[in-house]
Design an enzyme around this catalytic site. Structure first.
Site, PDB file in Angstrom:
ATOM      1  N   CYS A  48       0.832  -1.211   0.000  1.00 25.42           N
ATOM      2  CA  CYS A  48       0.000   0.000   0.000  1.00 25.42           C
ATOM      3  C   CYS A  48       0.863   1.257   0.000  1.00 25.42           C
ATOM      4  O   CYS A  48       0.598   2.205  -0.740  1.00 25.42           O
ATOM      5  CB  CYS A  48      -0.917   0.009   1.226  1.00 25.42           C
ATOM      6  SG  CYS A  48      -1.907  -1.486   1.392  1.00 25.42           S
ATOM      7  N   HIS A  49       1.887   1.240   0.816  1.00 25.83           N
ATOM      8  CA  HIS A  49       2.745   2.409   1.018  1.00 25.83           C
ATOM      9  C   HIS A  49       3.706   2.647  -0.152  1.00 25.83           C
ATOM     10  O   HIS A  49       3.958   3.789  -0.530  1.00 25.83           O
ATOM     11  CB  HIS A  49       3.533   2.218   2.321  1.00 25.83           C
ATOM     12  CG  HIS A  49       4.322   3.405   2.741  1.00 25.83           C
ATOM     13  ND1 HIS A  49       3.728   4.570   3.187  1.00 25.83           N
ATOM     14  CD2 HIS A  49       5.656   3.627   2.784  1.00 25.83           C
ATOM     15  CE1 HIS A  49       4.672   5.449   3.499  1.00 25.83           C
ATOM     16  NE2 HIS A  49       5.845   4.903   3.257  1.00 25.83           N
TER      17      HIS A  49
END
Length: 163
Positions: A48-49
């Site tokens: 996600c990051h």
């Protein structure tokens, strides 16, 4: 699972914006104009990051040029974590963050996923959608690990194809 033609449900959520944290409902936050909503399993988590959020930040101007009024990142984290993530990634100028800490929206959309096996509990599935005035235009759900169908390049292509 929510489909093209469905209306965005109304559940309580918290929005994190440049102005701060606001209590609102999902239909109020996502129901006006053209909105790109992308959901991630968790803030600060590796995929996600590193792979999902940065693509939307990098392509925000192109999406706006394609008619998008608001880009929203949803996760089942609390608003404190979402605010910290938004600030750490310098994304608040381009992205609105939606905190769905109790998975109410994820469940209402049919995009909740049991990730208890990895210690994460119930989370949003990795997905994205294009919403026009509160009605879902298109839904993109990942069917395998990674970011392909719900990534910014795929959503940008869908926006351009619809123009």
């Amino acid at each position: 699972m929510i489909e093209s033609g469905n209306r965005i449900p109304s559940v309580g959520i918290k929005l994190v914006t440049v102005a701060g944290v606001e209590d609102t409902t999902s239909d109020a936050a996502l129901g006006q104009g053209t909105v790109v909503l992308f959901s991630v399993p968790g803030a600060f988590t590796p995929t996600c990051h590193v792979n999902h959020l940065p693509g939307f930040v990098a392509n925000a101007a192109k999406m706006r040029a394609s008619g998008v009024d608001r880009i929203v990142c949803a996760a089942t984290n609390d608003h404190h974590v979402m605010k910290a993530w938004a600030e750490a990634t310098n994304a608040l100028d381009d992205i609105v963050f939606l905190a769905d800490g109790n998975t109410a929206l994820a469940q209402a959309l049919g995009l909740d996923k049991d990730m208890s096996g990895t210690g994460l509990g119930r989370r949003f599935a990795r997905a994205a959608m294009i919403i026009r005035d509160g009605i879902v235009d298109a839904v993109f759900v990942e069917d395998a690990p990674g970011v392909t169908a719900s990534g910014a390049p795929a959503i940008l292509m869908a926006l351009e194809a619809a123009a």
